[in-house]
Design an enzyme around this catalytic site. Structure first.
Site, PDB file in Angstrom:
ATOM      1  N   ASP A 164       0.815  -1.224   0.000  1.00 52.61           N
ATOM      2  CA  ASP A 164       0.000   0.000   0.000  1.00 52.61           C
ATOM      3  C   ASP A 164       0.847   1.272   0.000  1.00 52.61           C
ATOM      4  O   ASP A 164       0.317   2.375   0.099  1.00 52.61           O
ATOM      5  CB  ASP A 164      -0.943   0.012   1.212  1.00 52.61           C
ATOM      6  N   GLN A 192      11.971  26.816  -1.590  1.00 49.61           N
ATOM      7  CA  GLN A 192      10.668  27.468  -1.332  1.00 49.61           C
ATOM      8  C   GLN A 192      10.777  28.149   0.032  1.00 49.61           C
ATOM      9  O   GLN A 192      10.334  27.625   1.055  1.00 49.61           O
ATOM     10  CB  GLN A 192       9.549  26.414  -1.352  1.00 49.61           C
ATOM     11  N   HIS A 248      20.577  25.530  -0.231  1.00 51.40           N
ATOM     12  CA  HIS A 248      20.134  26.688  -1.007  1.00 51.40           C
ATOM     13  C   HIS A 248      19.539  27.731  -0.060  1.00 51.40           C
ATOM     14  O   HIS A 248      18.330  27.785   0.148  1.00 51.40           O
ATOM     15  CB  HIS A 248      19.122  26.282  -2.071  1.00 51.40           C
ATOM     16  N   LYS A 250      18.969  35.802 -14.018  1.00 49.88           N
ATOM     17  CA  LYS A 250      18.024  34.757 -14.465  1.00 49.88           C
ATOM     18  C   LYS A 250      16.597  35.163 -14.153  1.00 49.88           C
ATOM     19  O   LYS A 250      16.328  35.740 -13.104  1.00 49.88           O
ATOM     20  CB  LYS A 250      18.350  33.430 -13.761  1.00 49.88           C
TER      21      LYS A 250
END
Ligand code: R5P
Length: 288
Positions: free
Chosen positions: A34, A92, A124, A189
């Protein structure tokens, strides 16, 4: 001390245990039909235990890490360290649209609740300047592969022009280039989507130069591919790439090749064919 590793990172865990001169055990992971996971740890642990697993492709790994860390406490560990050379969910770091989860903070808190110490490499960190602001563990340690990457490049490409593909990469490009007196610059960027980025190369003479693109992470490869194509358009004699974390999913490597990238090098923070720089020594030096 003991190192407890996982099968999907066994080579690097073995390297770490051997650099530390301590035993290694591998936690067994069984996936039930499962999709749930059963983690089996050694029967007992010493008070000082290090769990070592890199957190690329992280969603299942995070649950398994939680099970392993809680079990480790039950079987004797009093001081628990997570060594995660690649630390997930760090990009994020803000809600860019209303309602978005700030994953960096949420995952950071999750790990801090499980571990006394978290050790990672070149996370990061952009708008968050300290790891302990993202991962509020008792001890949160950032190691950097930049000096070793710089040494590697000085040997392999002594005339390298180091180029970071975006402003966030300046910290790594500078740390790689400056000690060996390599020239460096960074691009601007604008990311329009997962697979669409615009890059503006700075006004530097690239004609005839051997460019090495340096970044912390290559994921889809689009950032580096776009930068590479533009360097070659500007007359660069060749483009190679060195990233700390070679996530490089899907057809990322093919994308880089299509954009003219010759060599792809990385540390072994994420297991990938491009790995040329083991991190065990760097991490062991800190843990010792
Ligand atoms: C973000 O700023 C990172 O430093 C990398 O540049 C980015 O994650 C690379 O992503 P991709 O390879 O998908 O373009």
């Amino acid at each position: 001390m003991i190192v407890v590793g996982f099968d999907d990172y066994a080579g690097q865990c073995r390297g770490l245990a051997s650099a530390l001169g301590v035993p290694l055990e591998i936690a067994r992971v069984r996936r039930f039909p499962d999709g749930e996971s059963l983690i089996t740890m050694p029967a007992s642990l010493p008070q000082e235990a290090v769990l070592c697993r890199s957190l690329d492709r992280p969603n299942e790994k995070l649950v398994e890490l939680m099970l392993a860390a809680r079990a480790a406490r039950d079987i004797g560990a009093r001081h628990l360290t997570l060594v995660a050379p690649y630390l997930c969910y760090m990009r994020q770091d803000a809600a860019f649209h209303p309602g978005e989860a700030v994953s960096q903070r949420i995952v950071g808190r999750f790990l801090a609740d499980l571990f006394d110490r978290v050790v990672t490499v070149d996370p990061h960190l952009h708008r968050t300047d300290r790891l302990d602001a993202a991962v509020p563990a008792r001890t949160a340690i950032v190691l950097t592969a930049a000096p070793a990457i710089g040494e590697f490049l000085r040997e392999r490409v002594p005339d390298a022009f180091v180029l970071g593909p975006d402003s966030e990469s300046e910290q790594w490009a500078a740390a790689v280039a400056v000690p060996g007196r390599l020239e460096y610059a960074v691009c601007a960027k604008n990311r329009r989507g997962d697979h669409e980025v615009e890059i503006r190369i700075p006004a530097v003479a690239l004609s005839g130069r051997h460019v090495v693109l340096v970044d912390d992470i290559a994921s889809t490869g689009h950032t580096l591919a776009t930068a590479s194509a533009q360097c070659l358009d500007r007359g660069a004699s060749g483009v190679d790439v060195f990233v700390t974390h070679a996530i490089l999913g899907g057809d990322a490597v093919a994308e880089l090749r299509r954009a003219g990238v010759r060599e792809i090098w990385s540390t072994d923070s994420v297991t990938h064919a491009s790995n040329v720089l083991p991190l065990a020594g760097l991490i062991a030096d800190h843990l010792r």
